[in-house]
Design a protein around this motif. Sequence first.
Motif, short mmCIF file in Angstrom:
data_model
loop_
_atom_site.label_atom_id
_atom_site.label_comp_id
_atom_site.label_asym_id
_atom_site.label_seq_id
_atom_site.Cartn_x
_atom_site.Cartn_y
_atom_site.Cartn_z
N VAL A 168 -62.56 60.37 -18.60
CA VAL A 168 -62.95 61.36 -17.92
C VAL A 168 -62.51 63.48 -18.36
O VAL A 168 -62.14 63.18 -18.89
N VAL A 169 -63.11 64.24 -17.79
CA VAL A 169 -62.32 64.93 -18.12
C VAL A 169 -61.22 65.55 -17.56
O VAL A 169 -61.44 66.12 -16.04
N GLY A 170 -60.87 65.98 -18.99
CA GLY A 170 -59.21 66.67 -18.40
C GLY A 170 -59.41 68.15 -18.23
O GLY A 170 -59.85 68.73 -18.71
N PRO A 171 -57.58 68.50 -17.58
CA PRO A 171 -58.12 70.13 -17.23
C PRO A 171 -58.33 70.89 -18.71
O PRO A 171 -58.67 72.42 -19.33
N ASP A 172 -57.81 70.23 -19.98
CA ASP A 172 -57.84 70.80 -20.97
C ASP A 172 -59.04 70.53 -21.78
O ASP A 172 -59.72 71.09 -23.02
N ASP A 173 -60.11 69.37 -21.54
CA ASP A 173 -60.83 69.18 -22.39
C ASP A 173 -62.34 70.34 -21.99
O ASP A 173 -62.77 70.33 -21.04
N ASP A 174 -63.38 70.21 -23.44
CA ASP A 174 -64.02 70.64 -23.11
C ASP A 174 -65.80 69.62 -22.80
O ASP A 174 -65.35 68.45 -22.71
N GLU A 175 -66.08 69.36 -21.41
CA GLU A 175 -67.06 68.81 -20.77
C GLU A 175 -67.98 68.36 -21.82
O GLU A 175 -68.46 67.18 -21.37
N ASP A 176 -68.65 69.58 -22.47
CA ASP A 176 -70.01 69.37 -23.51
C ASP A 176 -68.90 68.35 -24.27
O ASP A 176 -69.70 67.78 -24.61
N ASP A 177 -68.56 68.24 -24.57
CA ASP A 177 -67.57 67.68 -26.00
C ASP A 177 -67.72 66.26 -26.11
O ASP A 177 -67.89 65.33 -26.18
N LEU A 178 -67.36 66.25 -24.74
CA LEU A 178 -67.02 64.58 -24.54
C LEU A 178 -68.44 63.95 -23.80
O LEU A 178 -69.00 62.88 -23.94
N GLU A 179 -69.12 64.98 -23.11
CA GLU A 179 -70.22 64.29 -22.78
C GLU A 179 -71.70 64.22 -24.90
O GLU A 179 -71.85 63.13 -24.88
N ASP A 180 -71.28 64.67 -25.33
CA ASP A 180 -71.67 64.30 -26.63
C ASP A 180 -71.12 63.10 -27.06
O ASP A 180 -72.09 62.59 -27.82
N GLU A 181 -69.98 62.48 -26.94
CA GLU A 181 -69.24 61.78 -27.50
C GLU A 181 -69.75 60.37 -26.76
O GLU A 181 -70.18 59.91 -27.11
N VAL A 182 -69.77 60.37 -25.38
CA VAL A 182 -71.02 59.29 -24.41
C VAL A 182 -72.14 59.22 -25.00
O VAL A 182 -73.03 58.49 -25.13
N ILE A 229 -54.91 56.58 -15.88
CA ILE A 229 -54.66 56.87 -14.74
C ILE A 229 -55.97 57.82 -14.54
O ILE A 229 -56.15 58.31 -14.77
N LEU A 230 -56.47 56.98 -13.06
CA LEU A 230 -57.79 57.52 -12.28
C LEU A 230 -57.20 58.37 -11.15
O LEU A 230 -56.90 57.72 -10.19
N ARG A 231 -57.82 59.31 -10.54
CA ARG A 231 -57.78 59.81 -9.12
C ARG A 231 -59.06 60.40 -8.89
O ARG A 231 -59.78 60.68 -9.37
N GLU A 232 -58.60 60.48 -7.55
CA GLU A 232 -59.90 60.49 -6.27
C GLU A 232 -60.44 62.09 -6.64
O GLU A 232 -59.32 63.28 -7.33
#
Length: 609
Positions: A334-348, A266-269
Amino acid sequence: AHQAALAARSADNLRSPICCILGHVDTGKTKLLDKIRQTNVQEGEAGGITQQIGATYFPVEAIKQKTQVVNRDGKFEFKVPGLLIIDTPGHESFSNLRSRGSSLCNIAILVVDIMHGLEPQTLESMRLLRERKTPFIVALNKIDRLYGWKKIENNGFQESLALQNKAVQNEFKNRLEQTKLAFAEQGFNSELFYQNKSMAKYVSLVPTSAHTGEGIPDMLKLIIQLTQERMVGSLMYLSEVQATVLEVKAIEGFGMTIDVILTNGILREGDRIILCGTEGVIKTNIRALLTPAPLRELRLKSQYVHNKEVKAALGVKISAPGLEGAIAGSRLLVVGPDDDEDDLEDEVEADLASLFSRVEKSGRGVSVQASTLGSLEALLDFLKDCKIPVANVGIGPVYKRDVMQCGIMLEKAPDYAVMLCFDVKVDKEAQEYADQQGVKIFTADIIYHLFDSFTKHMDELLEKKKEESKLLAVFPCVLAPVAVFNKSGPIVIGVDVVEGQLKINTPISAVRQNPVTGAKEVVDLGRVTSIERDHKQIPVCKKGQPSVAIKIEMGGNQPTYGRHLEEKDMLYSKISRASINCLKEFYRKDVTNDEWQLIIKLKPMFDIA
Ligand code: GDP
């Protein structure tokens, strides 16, 4: 009641499969899509078919209705909630097929014009489908063009075929067999869909007409059947967001936007999203989730509806700050409440890095530029197979700075001062700069056409170098003089070619012993400017052929017969290290084994190591 509730929940949790249409240009991809979308006016709106961003959604009710003619007894069961068909037929969608190893599309329709058979883009599509392990069916389109075809609008194919006369049926059979043969040559076993016993082993061929609608019910039913048979597991609804950027577009009033296919979740505003950009990873927040306004609401101010949230699978337009330079084909996280933004950035970041790191370590190679991450990956895979080295990669239109980057090769390895561009535009200034600098830019919509262009370019370069090296290339020969007609300026003599071959332009020397000191002496006579036999000019005289009269000319003071050399002196082609290298590089095929042996014999005469 409990059972019913359970069933409802699991049905809720199956997501709709995503389908792409691909094939050669003009096979009828757009028309087929239009035909499936077409609402049956008499029956009102066909069960909520909705136009989405970059895709059309067909709820299962609409599909049931459209497949009724081939499911009259209702025995075929539908297990999926609907079908999402990606709208942009052609290369745009298939080059986006893959987002990081997994396919964006669960299933594909490969359209083939039954009158034309397999065409270049068909083959390319097949290659991609095979690589990406995407199951597909083939629509053998334009059956209404079989001579004498009698149509029944929107009919099932089998019934329509049975009604045709013998000649039409025979022509169909012939073309079907030809197509099956052509598929077999490409390594695919195929079978007419209602004779196909195993969808896992054979590709199903469905004859269709986008004009009469015949065969389209069969095609839709087959697509559903294939997804239900082959991929129920992968269609479970997941809460994890999976989304791919299909297109990047500036829209008035919204700035830069991205069209995204949401395959799961799901994507949310307001969601924090991360995706690839040409200047690095883009991190931003969703400002608006836009879907097209239904036709009847078009009188409203905007052509878009704002959504608080959207659920997979669907196509949606995202407006957000900082989307300039977003890369089509990129994954969207999408950065979820439990996600580390830096980790996701590395992934992308890793998605981009894995492609950009695939350049030659030596730094010598061509530059490539592609429209999307998926197409870049496909292009790199292809060039690797062709053993064409790549030094630079880019995504999006070609700008001057890309040409400048490629231009470095003009110094390093001029043959590779070439840009191979797939499905991208070349900026005017960039083209001018390239022309000025001598950087070649090749563009194509079919990947292997780039290979053809590059190969042709390399052949031309070789021709040019051969031309330039003409004076440097010396074929070996030994000449025995038979008469002297003119002693000097120019020397004109009659000779027999006793070894090798004598060509126009060959430099000639006599190798003598100094009568006084006994030392070896090389007397250079100049180059052969004419070879004549029976008063006819010939370009070459080979060992053992009848005598020829030759003219030898020299820029400065030419040695003279009787003074610097004698009539009995044998003559030799004057070879050098450079001339031998030149033969090796450009004329290897034109030099016989005996001649290589002769070169070895001549080397000591000219003190070549
Ligand atoms: P695309 O390039 O694959 O999207 O092809 P189009 O859908 O634009 O079709 C190309 C041309 O073929 C158009 O002139 C269509 O009208 C025609 N065409 C497409 N499907 C059929 C068909 O089933 N029968 C006939 N006779 N013509 C078709």
